[in-house]
Each structure stands twice: as structure tokens, then as C-alpha cells.
Scaffold this motif. Structure first.
Motif, PDB file in Angstrom:
ATOM      1  N   VAL A   1       0.823  -1.211   0.000  1.00 20.41           N
ATOM      2  CA  VAL A   1       0.000   0.000   0.000  1.00 20.41           C
ATOM      3  C   VAL A   1       0.857   1.260   0.000  1.00 20.41           C
TER       4      VAL A   1
ATOM      5  N   LEU B   1      -0.945   4.195  -4.967  1.00 19.65           N
ATOM      6  CA  LEU B   1      -1.763   3.688  -3.871  1.00 19.65           C
ATOM      7  C   LEU B   1      -1.646   4.578  -2.642  1.00 19.65           C
ATOM      8  N   ARG B   2      -0.444   5.073  -2.391  1.00 17.61           N
ATOM      9  CA  ARG B   2      -0.239   5.952  -1.233  1.00 17.61           C
ATOM     10  C   ARG B   2      -1.085   7.222  -1.363  1.00 17.61           C
TER      11      ARG B   2
ATOM     12  N   VAL C   1      -4.753   6.338  -0.727  1.00 22.09           N
ATOM     13  CA  VAL C   1      -4.995   6.124   0.703  1.00 22.09           C
ATOM     14  C   VAL C   1      -5.086   7.461   1.439  1.00 22.09           C
TER      15      VAL C   1
ATOM     16  N   TRP D   1      -8.030   9.075   3.767  1.00 21.74           N
ATOM     17  CA  TRP D   1      -7.827   9.538   5.139  1.00 21.74           C
ATOM     18  C   TRP D   1      -8.088  11.028   5.300  1.00 21.74           C
TER      19      TRP D   1
ATOM     20  N   ASN E   1     -11.904   4.890  -4.048  1.00 21.74           N
ATOM     21  CA  ASN E   1     -12.070   3.477  -3.697  1.00 21.74           C
ATOM     22  C   ASN E   1     -11.976   2.594  -4.930  1.00 21.74           C
TER      23      ASN E   1
ATOM     24  N   PHE F   1      -8.433   2.390  -6.159  1.00 22.51           N
ATOM     25  CA  PHE F   1      -7.638   1.579  -5.245  1.00 22.51           C
ATOM     26  C   PHE F   1      -7.859   0.099  -5.517  1.00 22.51           C
TER      27      PHE F   1
ATOM     28  N   VAL G   1      -6.225   0.266   5.260  1.00 22.98           N
ATOM     29  CA  VAL G   1      -6.873   1.544   4.974  1.00 22.98           C
ATOM     30  C   VAL G   1      -7.981   1.814   5.986  1.00 22.98           C
TER      31      VAL G   1
END
Length: 429
Positions: free
Chosen positions: A232, A238-239, A242, A246, A348, A351, A367
Motif C-alpha cells: 500500500v 496507492l499511497r 490512501v 484519510w 475506492n 484503489f 486503509v
């Protein structure tokens, strides 16, 4: 529509230019209906149980601190144990993980419904009930892309998200009245029954699938956790996705201080509890509206293009609270913030497409744990700051911080998409 089979979900093999997937097509998939109904049923029971626990603990202890401590236990297990236990969804058959978690939670909540249970035992049971939600949620999240693919996955996610928000509004609104009628212990027993109902729906509606991953020896849970973190956070794409997820820590913060914010409108005709309920319902209402509009009327490529702008919209309206506007303006701003939060659907979906199917459980678990952490930390920081600065400037500062972070993430995401487009163009040439 009724003849559509679950093994070939909508969204696969669609040619360019064909109409987008509709909610009706997604609901026609039997396995999705099972996940959807089961999740809605257990979530409704959970909302009732949260109110019941608050009433029960405060009635037995008379301590606001004890009541808050039990509420904090709903965050702690997912933060501490979530990253480790989420790997169960990649180690064992995901349907079996969900069934085991539902049955175990039903037993634990049933024990909570026993009158006279010591306070320490109640806290222990709450901890393990919430802890088991980590592998269940990871298994369900990893299973959904196997049932729905492409744009159908986005539509299904949107439908689940809208249902979750609606269930929360209904559950919190009706929970107090229901508990007054049947009592907290019966409410907890009803929550236990919803877990059994969820398990029954999964057994009857979701087909068996083998455990994901390769044959042979399974890696340890710790090895899987480290591998998931490397997967991840080792990828810039991907980072970034994420961090987009968040970002909710900024725009969820106002809900945590809704009660003191409502008290600033004490001169209004409405009582403070009513204003508190309106404030807490504003963002979920916007989320339902935004998820419907974003998934129904915006094409998949366009969603990715708008994701950054929508993320900034999720925080920007909060800045208006610095001007101490009337209640109507605050409610409108919070609804608009909820509409902007629909960008999470695009994040989403992107991801899911970027994570190998056999490792989705661990990735989703990490996540989700981060989501719980940023929400809990955001609410605690917001409450601490509101005691010293007042709720209005704290909400405005959350909006400023969120917009700033969203702008940085948008630039990172645009650069990543441009780089991917260049690589594909070079490969095609």
C-alpha cells in the motif's frame, strides 16, 4: 434484468459507448443483494446498540468519563488489531471469515445483554466485538470486487454508502425512542439477532469460493501485515489514494463537536438537542446526495478527473463557519461538504483496480484502520481545541487544513495520472 447471473456481474465485457451500469442492474445480482442486505441489517443493529450502551453505562455508573471510555473502545480495537486481523480475509475463504465473525459477534453481544454484567466485562466484550469487525469488513470489501466489476463496482459501492448513511440517520434518530420502549438489554439482544440474520443471509446468498492466494504454505500473519503495508505505501499511486481516503479526518471533525456547536445557537427557537441532531445529520444527508449524483450522472473517467476538486469541496465549505453565520447557512455548508465527500467512490474504485485480488483483504484492512485512527484523532483534537477556541474557529481551521491537504494530493494525483498516460502512450507506440 432478472435473468442476469451473479457469475457474470454487470460491467464486464461492456463495449465503449454503451450505457453505464444502473442501480437496477447491480441490485439484480443475487450475491450483491446478500452483502447489501446483511450489511444494512447488522449496521442498523449496531446503531441501536451504540445508543443502548451509552444509556446503559451512564445509567449504571453516572459517569460521563465511563460513557466516553466505552465509546472510545469502538475506535481502539480497529486501530490496534485491524491491520493484523484483516489478513485473515486473504488467508482463508472470505465467505467463511464473514460467517465466523458474525456468529462470534452474535454470541458476544448476547452476553452483553445479560443484566448485571460487571462493567469491566462489558468493556472487554465491546472491545472484542469491535475487533471482529476488522476481518469481517476486510473480507466483505475484498469480496465485493469479485462480485461486481468495473463501473458496477462503483455503483454497488455508492449504493452501500448511501444505505450506510441512511441507516445511521434512522438508527440514531429512532434508537432513543426504541430503547425507551424496550430497554437497553433488549436492544442489545436485538443487535445479537441482527448478526445471526446477517450470517443467514450470507449463507443463503453468497456462494462458496476458495481461499485467495497461492497454494502451499501460508505466510504468517505478521509477514502478511508487513507485506500489505509495503504494497500500500510502497506505491506512490496507492499511497496517494490512501491519503485521499484519510482526508475524511478533516471533514468528519465537525460531527464530533456538534453538541457544543449547537449550544452556540442557544438563542434559536429550536432546542439544543434538536440543533445537534440537525448538525449531525447534515453531512450524511450530503453524502447520500453526492454519492447518488456522482455515481449516476458522472462517467468513470470523469470521476477520476473530478476526484481532487471534489476532495477540496468536502472541506472548503467548512471555512464559512469562521464568520459565525446563522444555522441555516451552517447546515447548507455541512450538506455541501458531505456532497464533496462523494470523491471517496472514485478513490475506492481506483484503489481496488490497483491492488491484486489475493491481497485486497489486507490492503482494505490497513486503509480501514487508518480511517478509524484519523477520525478518532481528529475528533479528539477538535474537542480539545474547541474547549479553548470555541467550535466555530475549530471547524473553520479543519476546513483550511483539509483544503490545503486536498490541493497537494490533487497535484500529486494529476502528476501520477499524467505519468501513467505517457507510459501507456509510449507502450502503444
Amino acid at each position: 434484468m432478472g435473468a442476469m447471473r451473479a457469475r457474470r456481474p454487470p460491467g464486464r465485457h461492456r463495449r465503449a459507448g454503451t450505457p453505464r451500469v444502473t442501480y437496477r442492474e447491480v441490485i439484480a445480482v443475487r450475491e450483491f443483494r446478500a452483502l447489501w442486505f446483511g450489511q444494512g441489517l447488522s449496521l442498523l443493529g449496531d446503531q441501536l446498540a451504540q445508543v443502548a450502551l451509552a444509556v446503559l453505562v451512564y445509567d449504571r455508573t453516572g459517569s460521563p468519563l465511563a460513557t466516553a471510555a466505552v465509546y472510545a473502545l469502538t475506535y481502539l480495537p480497529s486501530i490496534v488489531g485491524g491491520p493484523l486481523l484483516a489478513g485473515l480475509a486473504d488467508r482463508f475463504a472470505r465467505r467463511g471469515v464473514m460467517l465466523a465473525c458474525d456468529l462470534l459477534r452474535a454470541g458476544l453481544v448476547a452476553a452483553m445483554a445479560v443484566p448485571g454484567l460487571p462493567f469491566w466485562a462489558l468493556c472487554v466484550l465491546v472491545f472484542f466485538v469491535v475487533l471482529l469487525s476488522a476481518p469481517f469488513s476486510a473480507a466483505r470489501a475484498a469480496l465485493l470486487p469479485e462480485i461486481l466489476d468495473g463501473d458496477a463496482y462503483v455503483m454497488g459501492s455508492a449504493l452501500q454508502n448511501m444505505t450506510n448513511q441512511a441507516v445511521q440517520m434512522v438508527g440514531f434518530a429512532a434508537g432513543g425512542a426504541m430503547i425507551a420502549a424496550i430497554g437497553p438489554y433488549r436492544a442489545l439482544a436485538l443487535d445479537a439477532a441482527t448478526f445471526l440474520g446477517s450470517a443467514l443471509i450470507i449463507v443463503s446468498g453468497v456462494r462458496r469460493r476458495p481461499a485467495p492466494g497461492r497454494d502451499g504454505a501460508k505466510p504468517s500473519m505478521w509477514t502478511m501485515t508487513k507485506g500489505g503495508a509495503k504494497l500500500v505505501f510502497g506505491s506512490r499511486k496507492l499511497r496517494t489514494l490512501v491519503l485521499f481516503a484519510w482526508l475524511c479526518g478533516f471533514y468528519i471533525l465537525p460531527e464530533g463537536i456538534a453538541a457544543p456547536y449547537a449550544d452556540t445557537f442557544s438563542d434559536e427557537a429550536l432546542p439544543v438537542p434538536v440543533v445537534t441532531g440537525l448538525l449531525m445529520a447534515a453531512m450524511p444527508t450530503g453524502t447520500v446526495i453526492g454519492a447518488f449524483l456522482f455515481s449516476r450522472f458522472v462517467s468513470p473517467p470523469r470521476r477520476l478527473q473530478l476526484m481532487g476538486w471534489m476532495a477540496m469541496l468536502s472541506c472548503a465549505p467548512l471555512i464559512v463557519t469562521a464568520l459565525r453565520p446563522p444555522l441555516e447557512v451552517v447546515l447548507a455548508a455541512w450538506v455541501l461538504s458531505g456532497i464533496g465527500g462523494a470523491y471517496q467512490l472514485a478513490a475506492n474504485a481506483a484503489f481496488v483496480q490497483s491492488v491484486p485480488a489475493e491481497r485486497r483483504g489486507q490492503a482494505f484492512g490497513l486503509v480501514q484502520s487508518g480511517l478509524m485512527a484519523v477520525q478518532g484523532i481528529g475528533i479528539l483534537v477538535g474537542g480539545f481545541a474547541a474547549e479553548r477556541l470555541g467550535p466555530e474557529p475549530v471547524v473553520a481551521l479543519a476546513g483550511v487544513g483539509g483544503v490545503t491537504c486536498a490541493a497537494v494530493l490533487t497535484m500529486m494525483w494529476t502528476e501520477s495520472r499524467d505519468k501513467t498516460a505517457r507510459v501507456r502512450a509510449q507502450a502503444a507506440a
